[in-house]
Structures are given as structure tokens and as C-alpha cells.
Design an enzyme around this catalytic site. Structure first.
Site, mmCIF file in Angstrom:
data_model
loop_
_atom_site.group_PDB
_atom_site.id
_atom_site.type_symbol
_atom_site.label_atom_id
_atom_site.label_comp_id
_atom_site.label_asym_id
_atom_site.label_seq_id
_atom_site.Cartn_x
_atom_site.Cartn_y
_atom_site.Cartn_z
ATOM 1 N N HIS A 155 -41.654 20.574 -20.004
ATOM 2 C CA HIS A 155 -40.744 21.716 -20.068
ATOM 3 C C HIS A 155 -40.629 22.135 -21.537
ATOM 4 O O HIS A 155 -41.260 21.539 -22.422
ATOM 5 C CB HIS A 155 -39.383 21.364 -19.465
ATOM 6 N N HIS A 204 -40.298 19.464 -24.239
ATOM 7 C CA HIS A 204 -41.544 18.829 -24.684
ATOM 8 C C HIS A 204 -42.323 19.775 -25.597
ATOM 9 O O HIS A 204 -42.893 19.352 -26.602
ATOM 10 C CB HIS A 204 -42.451 18.504 -23.493
ATOM 11 N N GLN A 231 -41.463 1.089 -16.933
ATOM 12 C CA GLN A 231 -40.135 1.414 -17.455
ATOM 13 C C GLN A 231 -39.173 1.859 -16.345
ATOM 14 O O GLN A 231 -38.031 2.207 -16.622
ATOM 15 C CB GLN A 231 -40.207 2.451 -18.576
ATOM 16 N N GLY A 265 -37.480 13.265 -28.156
ATOM 17 C CA GLY A 265 -36.325 14.149 -27.992
ATOM 18 C C GLY A 265 -35.014 13.374 -28.035
ATOM 19 O O GLY A 265 -34.918 12.246 -27.531
ATOM 20 N N ASP A 304 -32.759 11.527 -25.095
ATOM 21 C CA ASP A 304 -32.860 10.071 -24.931
ATOM 22 C C ASP A 304 -32.564 9.414 -26.279
ATOM 23 O O ASP A 304 -33.439 8.796 -26.899
ATOM 24 C CB ASP A 304 -34.259 9.719 -24.418
ATOM 25 N N VAL A 323 -33.222 20.418 -26.214
ATOM 26 C CA VAL A 323 -33.392 21.830 -25.837
ATOM 27 C C VAL A 323 -32.667 22.015 -24.502
ATOM 28 O O VAL A 323 -32.779 21.166 -23.611
ATOM 29 C CB VAL A 323 -34.892 22.187 -25.717
ATOM 30 N N SER A 358 -34.856 18.467 -18.813
ATOM 31 C CA SER A 358 -35.333 17.149 -18.390
ATOM 32 C C SER A 358 -36.331 17.361 -17.265
ATOM 33 O O SER A 358 -36.156 18.275 -16.443
ATOM 34 C CB SER A 358 -34.155 16.328 -17.870
HETATM 35 O O1 PAF Z 1 -39.092 9.738 -22.942
HETATM 36 C C1 PAF Z 1 -40.068 9.603 -22.181
HETATM 37 O O2 PAF Z 1 -40.557 10.555 -21.556
HETATM 38 C C2 PAF Z 1 -40.668 8.219 -21.996
HETATM 39 O O3 PAF Z 1 -39.685 7.242 -22.012
HETATM 40 C C3 PAF Z 1 -41.772 7.905 -23.021
HETATM 41 C C4 PAF Z 1 -41.240 7.868 -24.427
HETATM 42 C C5 PAF Z 1 -42.866 8.951 -22.913
HETATM 43 C C6 PAF Z 1 -42.392 6.544 -22.704
HETATM 44 O O4 PAF Z 1 -42.934 6.512 -21.430
#
Ligand code: PAF
Length: 276
Positions: A34, A37, A61, A146, A149, A175, A184
């Protein structure tokens, strides 16, 4: 722009560019790109000779299998959207990144023990596994993340210290959608009605700045969020912007921020705000 699918090619390409004296910027993403990014990619473009964007939905993750299953995957349109903003897109398969189950274990200290770290066990270790590998493979001068996070950035700063990685970690501002909702990839999972309702998260945080101190801010935000039926507050913490430990008063730290996580229906959204 060229799409790279293998680690071997990524390592070789990045090393050759470094060898030619080029500066390298890396923007790690999980795709479903989006404008947030794109702002990171544009910043990387301005500050480096060569830009790599990684697109990889990192299974390690996700502490919730359902969340991983539902995470939007839109590689073809992501690649189109990036166009010539980046020079290389690294889009590996899970098997390419994890030919065997990862064994890295990171201990980042107190910054990981609160908020997202407490709510999502194993999440930040998984972030460290992928970001650590991407940084080692690409060896960028700068890597862009960003500030939505915000805690992730604090953890990644610890990661580069622990692993003695020389890349500079560059935080970039949130943003927002025109209605104020922080951009997001998860916003795509909202219904149009939920998307409009979700704008209240930022509105409430902004309004909370009128409150005199931490107890009143907390009470205000919790009560306002509680008034919206579709919302379920996961946490709202007010913390030191460096240590991320909670504060009882705005006077307790030089920089103080509020960190919120709200379920809008099934979709878990996070946002933050600076009080000082
Ligand atoms: O913020 C994210 O999109 C993810 O946590 C990242 C940093 C790309 C790691 O997978």
C-alpha cells in the site's frame, strides 16, 4: 526492475553491487503493498543507488495459524505497483528461505517483553529470524521500516546490535488513509463498514491528547474504544518511546507514546501516537 527468487542470486547480486561501490537500500515487506510501503520504497530510492524490496509472508512470525492463512497475498499486483521504483524484488518461496526449520533464538531484552511481544509469543523471534537473514544476505547500507510497527523497529535495532550488523535502520512515518486509519496490509480484510469504523482508532488517540496525564488518557481511550460495539481492545499502553516500558505520568520520560491494538471484528489493527 528484476524479480529474484533465490537466496543465492540475491547474495551474488547485492555483493556485486557493493563491490562496484553502490549504496544499497532494503525495504523488507510481507507484500499486499500500500502507499505506506511505497513511501518506504521512495525514501530508499532517494537515499541509495540501488533499492531491493523483499516480499515474503514469513510464516515463523505468525503465532496464529489462522492469521497466517488469511494474510493477503498479492505478489503479481505488488510487483506491478513497485514498477521501476525499485531495482530488485526478492520474492522467495518458504522452502527457499527455510530449507530446514530455523533455529535462531534472539533475546532482545525488555523492549520485546511488553505489548506485541507479550500478546504474540514468538512473534519477534520470527521477525528477527527473517530480518536478520535478509540483512545478512543483502548487506544493505540502510533498511527501511514503518513506524506503525514501532516496537518492531525497537526490536530490530536490538537485533542489529546483537548480530553486529552494520546496516542503518531507518524509521519512516506512518502513512494514513484519508479517514485517518493507519495504512496496513490487514486493512484489506476489513469490510467497507469496518474500514470506516476503524478510523475511530486514530480519532480517539488524537482526542486523547487533550487529557492532562497518563491515568486520564488511559481512561479516556479505554472508555471511547469500549463505546464501539465492533471494537475489542487488546491493549492500550502508554510508554517511554525508547525503553517501551509503561509510564505512570507524562513527566516520567523524555518521549512518551501511546500504543494501541484493537480487534475490529476479526481483524487485529495496531496504531500509535506521540504525546511528547
Ligand atoms: O513489518 C513487516 O511487514 C514484517 O514484520 C517484516 C519486517 C517485513 C518482516 O517479515
Amino acid at each position: 526492475m528484476l524479480v529474484i527468487n533465490t537466496v543465492n542470486e540475491l547474495v551474488k547480486t547485492a555483493a556485486a553491487l557493493r563491490g562496484e561501490g553502490k549504496t544499497i537500500g532494503l525495504v523488507p515487506t510481507m507484500g499486499a503493498l500500500h502507499e505506506g510501503h511505497l513511501s518506504l520504497i521512495r525514501r530508499a530510492r532517494e537515499e541509495n543507488d540501488v533499492v531491493f524490496v523483499s516480499i515474503f509472508v514469513n510464516p515463523v512470525q505468525f503465532n496464529n495459524p489462522d492469521d497466517l492463512r488469511k494474510y493477503p497475498r498479492t505478489l503479481d499486483s505488488d510487483v506491478q505497483l513497485i514498477g521501476d521504483l525499485a531495482d530488485y524484488v526478492f520474492a522467495p518461496s518458504v522452502e527457499e528461505v527455510f530449507p530446514t526449520p530455523p533455529t535462531e533464538e534472539y533475546h532482545y531484552g525488555p523492549v520485546e517483553e511488553v505489548m506485541e511481544g507479550a500478546a504474540r509469543p514468538g512473534h519477534f523471534n520470527g521477525v528477527g529470524v527473517i530480518v536478520g537473514r535478509l540483512l545478512k544476505w543483502t548487506n544493505p547500507h540502510k533498511a527501511y521500516f514503518g513506524e506503525k510497527d514501532y516496537q518492531q523497529i525497537a526490536v530490530i535495532r536490538q537485533l542489529v546490535r546483537i548480530c553486529d550488523i552494520q546496516s542503518e535502520i531507518v524509521p519512516c512515518p506512518i502513512v494514513r488513509e484519508p479517514n485517518g486509519l493507519a495504512m496496513s496490509s490487514r486493512n484489506r480484510l476489513l469490510t467497507p463498514e469496518q474500514f470506516e469504523l476503524a478510523a475511530n482508532i486514530h480519532r480517539i488517540l488524537e482526542a486523547s491528547k487533550q487529557q492532562p496525564d497518563v491515568p486520564q488518557i488511559k481512561a479516556f481511550v479505554e472508555s471511547e474504544i469500549g463505546k464501539i460495539d465492533a471494537f475489542k481492545l487488546d491493549y492500550f499502553e502508554i510508554a517511554d518511546d525508547l525503553t517501551l516500558q509503561t509510564v505512570n505520568s507524562l513527566a516520567d520520560a523524555q518521549g512518551v507514546m501511546g500504543f494501541i491494538t484493537v480487534y475490529v471484528g476479526e481483524v487485529r489493527l495496531i496504531d500509535n501516537i506521540r504525546y511528547k
